[in-house]
Design a protein around this motif. Sequence first.
Motif, mmCIF file in Angstrom:
data_model
loop_
_atom_site.group_PDB
_atom_site.id
_atom_site.type_symbol
_atom_site.label_atom_id
_atom_site.label_comp_id
_atom_site.label_asym_id
_atom_site.label_seq_id
_atom_site.Cartn_x
_atom_site.Cartn_y
_atom_site.Cartn_z
ATOM 1 N N HIS A 30 29.271 46.073 50.492
ATOM 2 C CA HIS A 30 30.474 46.260 51.306
ATOM 3 C C HIS A 30 30.533 47.680 51.865
ATOM 4 N N THR A 98 34.683 40.680 49.397
ATOM 5 C CA THR A 98 35.728 39.644 49.365
ATOM 6 C C THR A 98 35.569 38.643 50.509
ATOM 7 N N HIS A 121 36.202 39.595 42.970
ATOM 8 C CA HIS A 121 37.551 39.885 43.473
ATOM 9 C C HIS A 121 38.395 38.607 43.498
ATOM 10 N N SER A 282 44.250 52.972 49.618
ATOM 11 C CA SER A 282 43.881 52.489 48.294
ATOM 12 C C SER A 282 45.154 52.286 47.491
ATOM 13 N N GLY A 302 41.194 42.943 47.032
ATOM 14 C CA GLY A 302 40.899 43.716 45.822
ATOM 15 C C GLY A 302 41.279 42.983 44.563
ATOM 16 N N ALA A 306 43.687 47.301 41.383
ATOM 17 C CA ALA A 306 43.011 48.203 42.339
ATOM 18 C C ALA A 306 42.668 47.420 43.593
ATOM 19 N N ALA A 307 43.211 47.860 44.724
ATOM 20 C CA ALA A 307 42.949 47.125 45.966
ATOM 21 C C ALA A 307 42.958 48.101 47.139
ATOM 22 N N ALA A 309 43.037 48.402 51.842
ATOM 23 C CA ALA A 309 43.141 47.776 53.164
ATOM 24 C C ALA A 309 43.047 48.859 54.226
HETATM 25 P P1 5GP Z 1 39.184 51.475 46.633
HETATM 26 O O1 5GP Z 1 40.647 51.726 46.654
HETATM 27 O O2 5GP Z 1 38.500 52.159 45.485
HETATM 28 O O3 5GP Z 1 38.515 51.693 47.942
HETATM 29 O O4 5GP Z 1 39.028 49.915 46.351
HETATM 30 C C1 5GP Z 1 39.682 49.245 45.304
HETATM 31 C C2 5GP Z 1 39.282 47.787 45.318
HETATM 32 O O5 5GP Z 1 39.774 47.172 46.508
HETATM 33 C C3 5GP Z 1 37.770 47.561 45.343
HETATM 34 O O6 5GP Z 1 37.476 46.447 44.550
HETATM 35 C C4 5GP Z 1 37.453 47.302 46.794
HETATM 36 O O7 5GP Z 1 36.344 46.448 46.942
HETATM 37 C C5 5GP Z 1 38.727 46.661 47.330
HETATM 38 N N1 5GP Z 1 38.977 47.119 48.710
HETATM 39 C C6 5GP Z 1 39.144 48.392 49.121
HETATM 40 N N2 5GP Z 1 39.328 48.468 50.448
HETATM 41 C C7 5GP Z 1 39.281 47.210 50.919
HETATM 42 C C8 5GP Z 1 39.402 46.644 52.234
HETATM 43 O O8 5GP Z 1 39.607 47.324 53.252
HETATM 44 N N3 5GP Z 1 39.274 45.275 52.306
HETATM 45 C C9 5GP Z 1 39.055 44.497 51.194
HETATM 46 N N4 5GP Z 1 38.940 43.171 51.371
HETATM 47 N N5 5GP Z 1 38.954 45.000 49.960
HETATM 48 C C10 5GP Z 1 39.066 46.338 49.798
#
Ligand code: 5GP
Length: 335
Positions: A30, A98, A121, A282, A302, A306-307, A309
Amino acid sequence: MKPSLSSVEEALSEIKSLIEKHHSFVLLEHQKPDGDCVGSGLALVQVLQSLGKQALLVSQDPHPAVYDFLPGSEFHTRAQYIDPEDFRAEVAVFIDCTDPERAGKGLDLARNSIWVNIDHHISNTGFGDVSLVLPDAAATGEIIYKLLIAAGVPITKEIATCLYVAIATDTGGFRYQNTTQETFEIAGALTGYGANPWEIAELIFETRTVSSVLLLGKALNTLKLSRGGKLATVSVTRDMMAQAGASPDETEGIIGYPRSISGVEVSLLFREMEDGSGFHVSFRSRSKVDVSKIAVKLGGGGHPRAAGALVKGTLEEASQKVLAILDELDIWTDS
Ligand code: 5GP
Ligand code: MN
């Protein structure tokens, strides 16, 4: 929904037979790959190579430098270095994604392939010709381990090290809520195959670049507490990254600080996109809020704790969009 045992076994044996039948594989990570994605990808690409397959691990964005010590990087490249017109792999394996779009530019290399989806996820869309999605797995690395065991593939010290890193990073060093008895069993088995827990922890948790520490300082200066102290927000702009000499992947770990504040349930990190079009948000939660649902509403995804966008607009606009959704939750007023 929890996958049934038979559907898991079916997916494992379908993937095993795809590996036996086919010769060329592309493994897609990803965007902004994390330790789970990098470790899982490097493990699987080395396994396929050792089986005499043609296999390439591809990511849109670079691997964070902290994972440079991991073996197998000679089989990794960036999507932009490959012309999709000249590329064909019989099988494309999406790792820790995802949905297919999470692979970013890598997706162009999978257009004519059989799609395999390996992920953990809860928000995974279930895409692909074969889908092995186990939301109870702490990391995609756990699922790759199960696949190797099911396929009877020997696990070398190199492969064990990559999978251990995958699991150790996605569990925050075996501390997060996703850590289970099985997580420890798999990590224990990987230790038996040669992964060294202390050496790995030293390299991934106890070693930081100066630029990431400088960036952490700048980010913490933006800390705002709201919603009765239950929401903590920090932000990182392109300017701050330039001043610290830091790359976007060096925001990793910053969001743990606001979440650790006593009384905070949800923390947010807004990171400005490189092209200035908006912010990657985040989300982290302590124990009550399922932030994957909030991220999905914003087009991301996510896990419950933890997620993330992508949200277009200025910092002000992006945070208003996020807060409008968060304010629908009923946790801010109760005690
Ligand atoms: P982080 O905040 O560390 O970037 O991501 C936390 C979790 O959310 C990770 O499991 C990551 O794969 C998921 N995630 C982060 N950003 C996105 C995004 O823009 N789209 C999706 N579908 N999942 C995300
Ligand atoms: Mn993961």
